[in-house]
Design a protein around this motif. Structure first.
Motif, short mmCIF file in Angstrom:
data_model
loop_
_atom_site.label_atom_id
_atom_site.label_comp_id
_atom_site.label_asym_id
_atom_site.label_seq_id
_atom_site.Cartn_x
_atom_site.Cartn_y
_atom_site.Cartn_z
N MET A 1 10.71 -3.77 -0.25
CA MET A 1 10.19 -3.76 -1.59
C MET A 1 9.60 -4.81 -1.53
O MET A 1 9.02 -5.74 -0.90
N ALA A 2 7.81 -3.45 -2.23
CA ALA A 2 6.68 -4.73 -1.90
C ALA A 2 7.24 -6.19 -3.22
O ALA A 2 7.85 -5.71 -3.96
N ARG A 3 6.05 -7.50 -2.80
CA ARG A 3 6.46 -8.13 -3.87
C ARG A 3 5.42 -8.27 -5.37
O ARG A 3 4.15 -8.32 -4.62
N LYS A 4 6.07 -8.98 -6.12
CA LYS A 4 5.35 -9.03 -7.79
C LYS A 4 3.74 -9.88 -6.87
O LYS A 4 4.06 -10.63 -6.41
N LEU A 5 3.05 -9.78 -7.15
CA LEU A 5 1.45 -10.48 -6.95
C LEU A 5 1.07 -10.96 -8.78
O LEU A 5 1.47 -10.62 -9.93
N LYS A 6 0.34 -12.50 -7.85
CA LYS A 6 0.35 -13.09 -9.17
C LYS A 6 -0.99 -13.20 -9.00
O LYS A 6 -2.29 -12.99 -7.57
N THR A 7 -2.28 -13.71 -9.97
CA THR A 7 -3.67 -13.91 -9.62
C THR A 7 -3.48 -15.77 -9.71
O THR A 7 -3.09 -16.08 -10.68
N TYR A 8 -4.33 -16.97 -8.48
CA TYR A 8 -4.41 -17.98 -8.17
C TYR A 8 -5.87 -18.59 -8.55
O TYR A 8 -7.12 -17.04 -7.72
N LYS A 111 3.40 -1.22 -15.04
CA LYS A 111 4.41 -2.00 -14.04
C LYS A 111 4.08 -0.40 -12.63
O LYS A 111 3.87 -1.13 -11.70
N GLU A 112 3.40 0.68 -13.06
CA GLU A 112 2.43 1.48 -11.66
C GLU A 112 1.56 0.53 -11.05
O GLU A 112 1.34 0.65 -10.37
N SER A 113 0.83 0.20 -12.33
CA SER A 113 -1.13 -0.67 -11.59
C SER A 113 0.23 -2.48 -10.74
O SER A 113 -0.42 -2.39 -9.45
N GLU A 114 1.22 -3.02 -10.59
CA GLU A 114 1.65 -4.39 -10.19
C GLU A 114 2.04 -3.30 -9.15
O GLU A 114 1.86 -3.71 -7.89
N ARG A 115 3.05 -1.95 -9.40
CA ARG A 115 3.23 -1.01 -8.21
C ARG A 115 2.53 -1.56 -6.87
O ARG A 115 2.11 -1.94 -5.37
N LYS A 116 1.26 -0.61 -7.23
CA LYS A 116 0.01 0.59 -6.45
C LYS A 116 -0.31 -1.49 -6.15
O LYS A 116 -1.08 -2.02 -4.76
N ALA A 117 -1.21 -2.53 -6.54
CA ALA A 117 -1.70 -4.06 -5.70
C ALA A 117 -0.53 -4.79 -5.15
O ALA A 117 -1.43 -5.16 -4.38
N ALA A 118 0.59 -4.61 -5.81
CA ALA A 118 1.26 -5.04 -4.51
C ALA A 118 1.79 -4.75 -2.90
O ALA A 118 1.30 -4.72 -1.51
N LEU A 119 1.12 -3.19 -3.29
CA LEU A 119 1.51 -2.49 -1.95
C LEU A 119 0.08 -2.31 -0.82
O LEU A 119 0.01 -2.81 0.05
N ALA A 120 -1.40 -2.32 -2.22
CA ALA A 120 -2.32 -2.54 -1.48
C ALA A 120 -2.78 -4.36 -0.69
O ALA A 120 -2.94 -4.56 0.39
N TYR A 121 -1.55 -4.93 -1.64
CA TYR A 121 -1.41 -6.42 -1.35
C TYR A 121 -1.16 -6.10 0.26
O TYR A 121 -1.71 -7.21 1.49
N GLU A 122 -0.18 -5.41 0.68
CA GLU A 122 0.75 -5.48 2.09
C GLU A 122 -0.04 -5.50 2.82
O GLU A 122 -0.24 -5.39 3.96
N ARG A 123 -1.38 -4.26 2.20
CA ARG A 123 -2.06 -3.28 3.28
C ARG A 123 -2.70 -4.18 3.94
O ARG A 123 -3.06 -4.78 5.06
#
Length: 205
Positions: A1-8, A111-123
């Motif tokens: 499962m993709a992890r939720k991202l935060k901005t630092y 939520k959909e943008s968060e999911r896409k962002a998390a998948l993009a981070y994993e990529r």
């Protein structure tokens, strides 16, 4: 499962840095920080909607902007334009903003943008891991190439030293043989000289 991202967000050198990552640790690693900037108060989770939006567009990518500016973050930012200017005014401007001034977030949670962002981070993480692995393979090959060159040079030196030792041993043996022949000749000559001198003495008497 993709992890939720935060901005630092933090500031290093001439740039403010921002990144969308799943944890502070991941952010520090991406920034290349050698100490915990969050514990030092030099980094924080951003709640600036503009910073969050920019970071979420490129998860896992370190974004930059000139330090102390209010400009937008990007992958390739120019150096601050006031490097040679009045440092006091720059410090005053930063001080007036406060240490990482906060803006209330006005963007709704998508939520959909968060999911896409998390998948993009994993990529992006997989891409960076692949790049690091490729660099490690290249470093290993270069190390092996250098080691082979060192081994070859060492083998040539060892062989030359062995050859020199053999030749030196032959020369030393020849020197010792000549010394022995010289001693033998000296002994023969001394006896011969004594005999001839005795004959000469007898002839004179």
């Amino acid at each position: 499962m993709a992890r939720k991202l935060k901005t630092y967000q933090t500031s290093l050198g001439f740039f403010d840095l921002a990144i969308a990552a799943p944890s502070m640790k991941a952010a520090l690693e991406a920034w290349g920080a050698d100490s915990n900037l969050f514990h030092q108060g030099a980094a924080k989770e951003s709640d600036d909607p503009d910073v969050i939006a920019a970071a979420m567009k490129k998860p896992g990518v370190v974004l930059r902007r000139p330090v102390g500016s209010d400009g937008s973050f990007s992958e390739h930012a120019e150096l601050p334009s006031d490097l040679g200017g009045d440092r006091r005014s720059t410090k005053a401007a930063r001080k007036s903003k406060g240490h990482f001034a906060k803006k209330p977030s006005s963007r709704p949670v998508d939520k959909e943008s968060e999911r896409k962002a998390a998948l993009a981070y994993e990529r992006e993480e997989r891409r960076r891991a692949h790049e690091r692995a490729r660099e490690e393979v290249a470093r290993q090959k270069e190390h092996e190439r250098r080691q082979q060159a060192v081994d070859k040079a060492q083998a040539a030196l060892d062989k030359a030293e062995q050859e020199h030792a053999k030749r030196a041993a032959v020369i030393q043996a020849e020197v010792e043989a000549l010394a022995k022949r010289s001693q033998t000749e000296d002994a023969r000559w001394n006896k011969e000289k004594e005999r001839l001198e005795a004959a000469l003495q007898r002839a004179r008497s």
